[in-house]
Motif scaffolding. Structure first.
Motif, PDB file in Angstrom:
ATOM      1  N   UNK A  54      44.796  21.644  -8.932  1.00  0.00           N
ATOM      2  CA  UNK A  54      45.692  22.770  -9.211  1.00  0.00           C
ATOM      3  C   UNK A  54      45.177  23.503 -10.443  1.00  0.00           C
ATOM      4  N   UNK A  55      45.249  24.834 -10.399  1.00  0.00           N
ATOM      5  CA  UNK A  55      44.828  25.669 -11.518  1.00  0.00           C
ATOM      6  C   UNK A  55      46.084  26.212 -12.190  1.00  0.00           C
ATOM      7  N   UNK A  56      46.104  26.188 -13.517  1.00  0.00           N
ATOM      8  CA  UNK A  56      47.292  26.660 -14.240  1.00  0.00           C
ATOM      9  C   UNK A  56      47.459  28.164 -14.049  1.00  0.00           C
ATOM     10  N   UNK A  57      48.697  28.659 -14.162  1.00  0.00           N
ATOM     11  CA  UNK A  57      48.959  30.087 -13.956  1.00  0.00           C
ATOM     12  C   UNK A  57      48.101  30.998 -14.839  1.00  0.00           C
ATOM     13  N   UNK A  58      47.782  30.550 -16.076  1.00  0.00           N
ATOM     14  CA  UNK A  58      46.968  31.389 -16.976  1.00  0.00           C
ATOM     15  C   UNK A  58      45.465  31.173 -16.758  1.00  0.00           C
ATOM     16  N   UNK A  59      45.117  30.375 -15.758  1.00  0.00           N
ATOM     17  CA  UNK A  59      43.718  30.091 -15.376  1.00  0.00           C
ATOM     18  C   UNK A  59      42.959  29.232 -16.393  1.00  0.00           C
ATOM     19  N   UNK A  60      43.636  28.777 -17.422  1.00  0.00           N
ATOM     20  CA  UNK A  60      42.939  28.064 -18.507  1.00  0.00           C
ATOM     21  C   UNK A  60      42.644  26.605 -18.166  1.00  0.00           C
ATOM     22  N   UNK A  61      43.527  26.004 -17.365  1.00  0.00           N
ATOM     23  CA  UNK A  61      43.417  24.563 -17.116  1.00  0.00           C
ATOM     24  C   UNK A  61      43.268  24.243 -15.635  1.00  0.00           C
ATOM     25  N   UNK A  62      42.545  23.169 -15.378  1.00  0.00           N
ATOM     26  CA  UNK A  62      42.459  22.593 -14.037  1.00  0.00           C
ATOM     27  C   UNK A  62      43.047  21.190 -14.090  1.00  0.00           C
ATOM     28  N   UNK A  63      44.014  20.922 -13.219  1.00  0.00           N
ATOM     29  CA  UNK A  63      44.566  19.569 -13.102  1.00  0.00           C
ATOM     30  C   UNK A  63      43.947  18.927 -11.864  1.00  0.00           C
ATOM     31  N   UNK A  64      43.335  17.768 -12.062  1.00  0.00           N
ATOM     32  CA  UNK A  64      42.686  17.064 -10.958  1.00  0.00           C
ATOM     33  C   UNK A  64      43.322  15.691 -10.785  1.00  0.00           C
ATOM     34  N   UNK A  65      43.907  15.476  -9.611  1.00  0.00           N
ATOM     35  CA  UNK A  65      44.477  14.156  -9.309  1.00  0.00           C
ATOM     36  C   UNK A  65      43.350  13.278  -8.796  1.00  0.00           C
ATOM     37  N   UNK A  66      43.014  12.279  -9.593  1.00  0.00           N
ATOM     38  CA  UNK A  66      41.896  11.394  -9.268  1.00  0.00           C
ATOM     39  C   UNK A  66      42.412   9.957  -9.270  1.00  0.00           C
ATOM     40  N   UNK A  67      42.501   9.375  -8.075  1.00  0.00           N
ATOM     41  CA  UNK A  67      43.078   8.047  -7.899  1.00  0.00           C
ATOM     42  C   UNK A  67      44.482   8.018  -8.523  1.00  0.00           C
ATOM     43  N   UNK A  87      29.960   6.803 -13.318  1.00  0.00           N
ATOM     44  CA  UNK A  87      30.496   5.509 -13.723  1.00  0.00           C
ATOM     45  C   UNK A  87      31.996   5.401 -13.582  1.00  0.00           C
ATOM     46  N   UNK A  88      32.641   6.502 -13.218  1.00  0.00           N
ATOM     47  CA  UNK A  88      34.095   6.454 -13.051  1.00  0.00           C
ATOM     48  C   UNK A  88      34.450   6.392 -11.582  1.00  0.00           C
ATOM     49  N   UNK A  89      35.240   5.401 -11.230  1.00  0.00           N
ATOM     50  CA  UNK A  89      35.661   5.275  -9.839  1.00  0.00           C
ATOM     51  C   UNK A  89      36.792   6.249  -9.567  1.00  0.00           C
ATOM     52  N   UNK A  90      37.018   6.513  -8.307  1.00  0.00           N
ATOM     53  CA  UNK A  90      38.187   7.292  -7.930  1.00  0.00           C
ATOM     54  C   UNK A  90      37.835   8.609  -7.291  1.00  0.00           C
ATOM     55  N   UNK A  91      38.356   8.790  -6.090  1.00  0.00           N
ATOM     56  CA  UNK A  91      38.115  10.045  -5.401  1.00  0.00           C
ATOM     57  C   UNK A  91      39.084  11.106  -5.900  1.00  0.00           C
ATOM     58  N   UNK A  92      38.685  12.359  -5.741  1.00  0.00           N
ATOM     59  CA  UNK A  92      39.512  13.489  -6.153  1.00  0.00           C
ATOM     60  C   UNK A  92      40.462  13.815  -5.002  1.00  0.00           C
ATOM     61  N   UNK A  93      41.775  13.707  -5.249  1.00  0.00           N
ATOM     62  CA  UNK A  93      42.768  13.889  -4.174  1.00  0.00           C
ATOM     63  C   UNK A  93      43.341  15.297  -4.081  1.00  0.00           C
ATOM     64  N   UNK A  94      43.658  15.896  -5.216  1.00  0.00           N
ATOM     65  CA  UNK A  94      44.292  17.228  -5.239  1.00  0.00           C
ATOM     66  C   UNK A  94      43.843  17.971  -6.489  1.00  0.00           C
TER      67      UNK A  94
END
Length: 310
Positions: A41-54, A32-39
């Motif tokens: 990145x994984x945080x240096x401590x591996x704990x987080x994923x940053x996803x650029x979506x639209x 139900x959420x629009x927007x393609x995943x563009x980029x």
């Protein structure tokens, strides 16, 4: 040591993979959420994923099974094209087609600073000294932004107004590589600010592909450059001490555009993402595909790999 391998696609899904078995271990489906995943990145401590979506960046926990993000970063007005973590993971930098580069405080999820680039941003990377950003854009400019002075301190335009698609900085801060829409690569040696030499000293340029370059990436050991292209290939270039780039291998197997790549921490493997819906794991020594990741229903356009110490 845990290996985190993630891909993003135009099918709006983010997939986590077991690198060696090729099994998809987790899918973040955004129903139900629009927007393609563009980029990604994984945080240096591996704990987080940053996803650029639209227009937004969503922060997910890598160890969770939830498809709900921890938080979202919302200020850009057009596609976010670049996302990168600070080495200590306290802040994140994003670049966007809206012509701005933003630094986010991850604790508050607020914009800490905004740089006005003036043209759509295609890529941004953080200098290993953590005090500078390097960006490239649709107008053909590469800029260095100083975090302490809050300004653009250097500007390079290697090929007039031909858009620069991607930039990569050596892990030791020794050189900068850029790739443009005409398949050309440009290389600068980075000199100390204190030295008599120019900060960015052009050392070479070469034609890497006959079609678009989509990504340039220096290996962590700075011995190789990977160039991804619309011509369906990835080329591996060896780098000599005097910055001579020699084509070592052509990674062939993808059927359509190759959009993104990521090196393993030891520079022995490369992951690639392609419009043919797949991602691949390549062994650098042989140039062969050792694993294929199947599951996306549309183009896989971004990937991230973190197999180093957390």
């Amino acid at each position: 040591m845990s290996v985190i391998l993630v891909t993003g696609s135009y099918d709006h899904e983010i997939r986590f993979w077991e690198a060696w078995s090729g099994i998809c271990s987790r899918t973040i489906s955004r129903s139900g959420e629009a927007g393609q995943v563009n980029r990604l990145a994984i945080s240096p401590d591996k704990r987080l994923l940053a996803a650029a979506i639209h227009k937004k960046v969503y922060i997910y926990e890598t160890a969770s099974s939830s498809s709900t993000p921890l938080t979202s970063l919302d200020a850009h007005t057009m596609n976010v094209t670049a996302v990168s973590f600070h080495s200590e993971g306290k802040w994140l930098v994003t670049g966007s087609e809206d012509g701005t580069i933003r630094i986010w405080d991850l604790r508050s999820a607020q914009v800490h600073r905004t740089y006005d680039n003036g043209a759509p941003v295609n890529d941004v990377c953080v200098h290993p000294n953590q005090g500078e950003l390097i960006s490239c854009d649709q107008a053909g400019c590469i800029k260095q932004w100083d975090l302490s002075e809050n300004l653009c301190s250097h500007e390079l335009t290697p090929a007039g107004d031909v858009p620069i698609r991607s930039v990569s900085l050596a892990s030791d801060g020794s050189c900068l590589v850029a790739g443009n829409n005409k398949g050309k690569c440009f290389v600068w040696k980075i000199n100390e600010e204190k030295s008599e030499l120019p900060r960015y000293q052009a050392v070479t340029k070469f034609s890497a592909h006959k079609k678009y370059i989509t990504r340039v990436l220096l290996s962590p050991d700075v011995k190789y450059l990977a160039t991804c292209s619309a011509d369906t290939t990835v080329k591996i270039w060896s780098i000599s001490e005097n910055y001579e780039f020699r084509q070592e291998k052509v990674l062939q197997g993808h059927q359509r555009w190759v959009w993104d790549c990521a090196f393993s921490a030891d520079s022995a493997y490369l992951v690639t993402a392609s419009s043919d819906h797949t991602a691949r794991l390549w062994e650098m020594a042989s140039g062969e595909t050792v694993r294929q990741y199947n599951g996306h229903h549309k183009a896989a356009v971004c990937c991230a790999l973190h197999d180093g110490p957390g």
